[in-house]
Design a protein around this motif. Structure first.
Motif, mmCIF file in Angstrom:
data_model
loop_
_atom_site.group_PDB
_atom_site.id
_atom_site.type_symbol
_atom_site.label_atom_id
_atom_site.label_comp_id
_atom_site.label_asym_id
_atom_site.label_seq_id
_atom_site.Cartn_x
_atom_site.Cartn_y
_atom_site.Cartn_z
ATOM 1 N N GLN A 37 0.835 -1.207 0.000
ATOM 2 C CA GLN A 37 0.000 0.000 0.000
ATOM 3 C C GLN A 37 0.872 1.261 0.000
ATOM 4 N N MET A 38 1.928 1.279 0.818
ATOM 5 C CA MET A 38 2.838 2.436 0.833
ATOM 6 C C MET A 38 3.516 2.613 -0.515
ATOM 7 N N ARG A 39 3.954 1.499 -1.098
ATOM 8 C CA ARG A 39 4.611 1.549 -2.409
ATOM 9 C C ARG A 39 3.654 2.106 -3.457
ATOM 10 N N SER A 40 2.413 1.687 -3.419
ATOM 11 C CA SER A 40 1.400 2.151 -4.369
ATOM 12 C C SER A 40 1.152 3.648 -4.224
ATOM 13 N N HIS A 41 1.003 4.112 -2.986
ATOM 14 C CA HIS A 41 0.785 5.545 -2.749
ATOM 15 C C HIS A 41 1.990 6.358 -3.213
ATOM 16 N N GLU A 43 4.137 5.584 -5.573
ATOM 17 C CA GLU A 43 4.175 5.581 -7.042
ATOM 18 C C GLU A 43 3.172 6.565 -7.629
ATOM 19 N N GLU A 44 2.041 6.753 -6.946
ATOM 20 C CA GLU A 44 1.036 7.704 -7.421
ATOM 21 C C GLU A 44 1.578 9.128 -7.480
ATOM 22 N N THR A 48 9.655 6.168 -5.933
ATOM 23 C CA THR A 48 9.926 4.740 -5.907
ATOM 24 C C THR A 48 10.550 4.407 -4.562
ATOM 25 N N ILE A 49 9.945 3.476 -3.850
ATOM 26 C CA ILE A 49 10.476 3.049 -2.560
ATOM 27 C C ILE A 49 10.966 1.617 -2.709
#
Length: 83
Positions: A37-41, A43-44, A48-49
């Motif tokens: 979820q953090m990665r998705s947010h 990327e929005e 990039t994490i």
């Protein structure tokens, strides 16, 4: 802009997955869901994490460095280079 130092975990050190699960009480499946979820947010908004290479450590010396830089008038420069 004024920056305030706050060390979230003064006892931080690299934890294994098993130790993290015990410390935070979050099962690995839930942890992975949170990471996704953090990665998705991120990327929005164009970030990039890379959690796979993340190393947990104490931020104590980083706080000390920023305070020293503040006295030299370089606080923003140091913070920008750290983040």
């Amino acid at each position: 802009m004024e920056f305030k130092s706050y060390e979230l975990d003064p006892d931080a050190f690299p934890y294994s997955n098993e130790e993290k699960t015990k410390k935070y009480g979050i099962p690995n499946e839930k942890k992975q869901e949170m990471i996704n979820q953090m990665r998705s947010h991120a990327e929005e908004i164009g970030l990039t994490i890379n959690f796979e290479n993340l190393e947990e450590t104490s931020t104590f010396n980083a706080h000390r460095l920023v305070k020293y830089a503040e006295k030299q008038g370089k606080e923003s420069d140091v913070i920008e280079s750290i983040i």
